[in-house]
Write an enzyme that holds these catalytic residues in place. Structure first.
Site, mmCIF file in Angstrom:
data_model
loop_
_atom_site.group_PDB
_atom_site.id
_atom_site.type_symbol
_atom_site.label_atom_id
_atom_site.label_comp_id
_atom_site.label_asym_id
_atom_site.label_seq_id
_atom_site.Cartn_x
_atom_site.Cartn_y
_atom_site.Cartn_z
ATOM 1 N N GLU A 129 22.589 18.458 -43.169
ATOM 2 C CA GLU A 129 23.833 18.103 -42.477
ATOM 3 C C GLU A 129 23.780 16.608 -42.168
ATOM 4 O OE1 GLU A 129 24.279 20.575 -39.034
ATOM 5 O OE2 GLU A 129 24.175 22.426 -40.220
ATOM 6 N N ALA B 65 21.112 16.189 -39.747
ATOM 7 C CA ALA B 65 19.887 16.964 -39.978
ATOM 8 C C ALA B 65 19.456 16.786 -41.429
ATOM 9 C CB ALA B 65 20.122 18.439 -39.659
ATOM 10 N N GLY B 66 18.610 15.796 -41.650
ATOM 11 C CA GLY B 66 18.090 15.541 -42.992
ATOM 12 C C GLY B 66 16.620 15.896 -43.002
ATOM 13 N N SER B 67 15.770 14.881 -42.848
ATOM 14 C CA SER B 67 14.329 15.141 -42.754
ATOM 15 C C SER B 67 14.024 16.022 -41.550
ATOM 16 C CB SER B 67 13.564 13.817 -42.624
ATOM 17 O OG SER B 67 13.753 13.040 -43.779
ATOM 18 N N ILE C 197 25.511 18.971 -50.794
ATOM 19 C CA ILE C 197 24.992 20.218 -51.348
ATOM 20 C C ILE C 197 25.109 20.210 -52.883
ATOM 21 C CG2 ILE C 197 25.134 22.741 -51.312
ATOM 22 C CD1 ILE C 197 24.226 21.197 -48.638
ATOM 23 N N GLN D 85 12.983 -3.036 -68.024
ATOM 24 C CA GLN D 85 12.367 -4.356 -68.232
ATOM 25 C C GLN D 85 12.030 -4.587 -69.713
ATOM 26 O OE1 GLN D 85 12.165 -6.452 -65.751
ATOM 27 N NE2 GLN D 85 11.236 -8.105 -66.930
ATOM 28 N N GLU E 255 15.122 16.991 -51.536
ATOM 29 C CA GLU E 255 14.142 18.071 -51.263
ATOM 30 C C GLU E 255 12.947 17.530 -50.487
ATOM 31 O OE1 GLU E 255 13.494 21.183 -54.066
ATOM 32 O OE2 GLU E 255 15.410 20.778 -55.076
#
Lengths: 261, 390
Positions: B130, B133-135, B160, B340, B367
């Site tokens: 969210e 609310a990630g990590s 998502i 490169q 993830e």
């Protein structure tokens, strides 16, 4: 619905060269593939099987290693496969080949349709399909670009001929030869690949088909390939340089002066 | 390196390579440019039985044939990613979405949902993240309130993967806000449930063939039987899911890196400067040698942890995190070096390596960011050390 698809193992023509002295194809080191036109026949057969139920059996006549194309066909979804292989079959022309294939179809019994590609990319004769029909004494529809209808009794197919399209209805059993317009062949599936490794492929020889010696292979072939050569490419191209007005005039003059109509 | 994969795993590899060649390579630049989901390619994969390779036979899949399903998914994802990381994740995200059901679902839930996922009739997506609310997954604000035989969901999920394309969503929501992470629960939400809608489709830097969307729940009522495991088990379900799915991200990273290495090696063998092929210069040779070694090392880690998972190892979160960290860092480095080596051409969209570089970046982020992965590795290490000290 029982459909037999006659396929051929062919050298990948992109790679083929000709041994000019012996008049034969140099096959060493050339990868063998399933004749691309036969893939369309196989897909057409499987498409109708998926819709109507029944089985698709692939057959080929060739040396033992021709089994590889049968396994490939099974990995794409064919139900069964039969290999026609016998030393006596060697050297067969299109008549002897189709006669042998037709006998195998007879031996299977209750076959509703034989499908095959419009031609093989190596021999390019487009004779095997029609000749199977002749040998079985079945009707045939060649150069099929679209199958409109198919049921237990009849088929309606579009035959793409130069400058037009013939819609033909035929009773079954029937032989059809398929063009690449007909469909997009599916990829193998994982289940198909696994099945293709495990499936037992019966090998039928001359005696299994109850064919006399003089009807198979070289002895049963009314035609002989006398020689094969690469035609000399005659190039009469000219390259001119200059501005566009000059070049356009030159082109028009040369077209008017030539026998092109 | 030859890993002597089983015939069955080789089937997957061959089939994915054929799909990549015939269906992905011709359109990957277009999908990237147009931000377009590869629905027709996913259909081809479904028809080739690739959607069920991680699902057990009793639920319509074929995982047993490949000795589990983790290696199967790894091999498939790697092969597809060589051609396009965006198409590959659209495929692999189904496994992520199905994982909560596979790991913690009831027998009824498995019977109801897995067969259609195995056949590819349905796609799945996993919804945890969210805006706040990630990590810190414990801060999930989406609420699920029990009401008789139903739960009522309210909240918004962000970023998502497969959003808008999937039919089955596994959603993490708060059932007891007072308990933080321990108040989270996992649910199954079907597309079309009243109160469930899609928000905006994101415009991303890379993996642009994949769909990334907001999911919006407004008084979305689902049957109570759609709760996965028990109330309060959501965080655990999410962590188990991610531990098992991370090798998939790592496999994606290995594939992207291999794809870039192949392009760079090919280009270096054709490009002539100063009268010679540039792969005759030691400066390029050493770069290519390092890239190849890193890709191989990353692959070894990914295959290693996938085999651990297929061997029913009880704990593999540390190894899973290691594979994800290492492979994604390798993907970023190798794709950057590939650009490169191709020089000015590499920077142009006419050549595929700039896309690979953009695609690689996400593998260090999603993830679980690579920083979170390092925390996971360190905490496992500290625990192991403490256990040895006793």
């Amino acid at each position: 619905m029982r459909i037999v698809v006659a396929v051929k193992q062919v050298p990948d023509t992109a790679e083929v060269r000709i041994d000019e002295e012996r008049g034969t194809l140099i096959r060493e080191g050339i990868p063998s593939i399933l004749n691309p036109f036969d893939e369309y026949a196989l897909e057409e057969a499987m498409k109708w099987r998926d819709e109507l139920g029944g089985t698709v059996t692939v057959i080929t006549m060739g040396p033992p290693q021709a089994e590889a194309v049968l396994r490939e066909a099974v990995s794409m979804g064919a139900d069964e496969a039969v290999l026609l292989s016998d030393r006596a079959f060697a050297g067969a022309d299109t008549w002897a080949t189709s006669h042998t294939l037709a006998k195998a179809v007879e031996k299977m019994g209750d076959v509703d349709i034989v499908m095959t590609g419009k031609q093989a990319i190596d021999g390019d004769t487009a004779q095997t399909g029609p000749s199977i029909a002749a040998s079985l004494d079945w009707p045939q529809i060649t150069f099929v670009g679209f199958v409109q209808e198919l049921n237990q009794d009849s088929i309606v197919a579009e035959r793409y001929v130069e400058g037009g399209c013939e819609v033909i209805r035929s009773s079954l059993p029937v032989v059809i030869t398929v063009l690449k317009d007909a469909n997009i062949p599916r990829l193998p599936s994982l289940r198909g690949k696994m099945k293709s490794r495990k499936i037992e492929i019966p090998v039928w020889g001359r005696e299994d088909l109850e064919l006399p010696e003089d009807e198979v292979g070289l002895d049963g072939s009314p035609t002989r390939v006398v020689s094969i050569t690469t035609p000399e490419i005659i190039s009469n191209g000219e390259i001119h340089h200059g501005d566009s007005e000059y070049l356009a005039k030159l082109l028009v003059d040369s077209l008017l002066g030539s026998e092109v109509t | 390196m030859n890993y002597y994969l089983s015939e069955e795993l080789n089937d997957i590899k061959e089939l994915c390579a054929e799909i990549a060649l015939k269906y992905i390579l011709p359109v990957r630049a277009e999908l990237d440019e147009e931000n377009r989901f590869p629905r027709e390619i996913i259909k081809v994969m479904a028809d080739s039985d690739l959607c069920g390779i991680y699902i057990p036979e009793e639920f319509g899949g074929s995982a047993e044939m490949f000795g589990g399903g983790s290696m199967a998914l790894t091999v498939a994802t790697e092969e597809l990613s060589k051609a396009c990381g965006g198409v590959a994740v659209s495929y692999a995200a189904n496994a992520l979405g199905a994982m909560p059901i596979l790991i913690s679902g009831s027998e009824e839930q498995k019977k109801k949902y897995l067969p259609d996922l195995a056949s590819g009739k349905h796609l799945a997506a996993f919804a945890l993240t969210e805006s706040e609310a990630g990590s810190d997954a414990g801060r999930v604000k989406t609420k699920a309130v029990k009401d008789g035989d139903s739960y009522v969901l309210n909240g918004t999920k962000q970023w998502i993967t497969n959003g808008g394309e999937a039919q089955i969503y596994t959603v993490i929501a708060q059932t007891d806000p007072s308990r933080g992470a321990r108040g989270l629960s996992a649910f199954i939400v079907e597309e079309g449930t009243p109160g469930f809608s899609y928000g905006k489709k994101e415009d991303k830097m890379g993996i642009r063939a994949s769909s990334t969307m907001e999911l919006i729940f407004e008084d979305c009522r689902i049957p109570a039987s759609n709760l996965i495991a028990r109330e309060g088990h959501g965080f655990l379900v999410a962590m188990k899911t991610l531990n098992k799915s991370r090798p998939g991200v790592a496999a994606q990273a290995v594939g992207i890196a291999q794809g870039a290495l192949d392009e760079a090696a090919k280009y270096a063998s054709e490009r002539v400067q100063f009268g010679q092929r540039i792969d005759s210069f030691q400066g390029i040779q050493f770069m290519l040698a390092d890239m190849a070694t890193q890709v191989e090392a990353a692959r070894a880690l990914v295959y290693g942890v996938s085999k651990m998972i297929d061997s029913d190892a009880r704990k593999y979160e540390k190894e899973s995190a290691m594979a994800k960290v290492f492979a994604s860092d390798v993907a970023m480095k190798v794709t950057t070096d590939a650009v490169q080596i191709l020089g000015g051409y590499g920077y142009m969209k006419e050549y595929p390596v700039e896309k690979m570089m953009r695609d690689a970046k996400i593998t260090q982020i999603y993830e679980g960011t690579n920083q979170i992965q390092r925390s996971v590795i360190a905490s496992a290490l500290i625990k192991e050390t403490a256990a040895r000290g006793k």
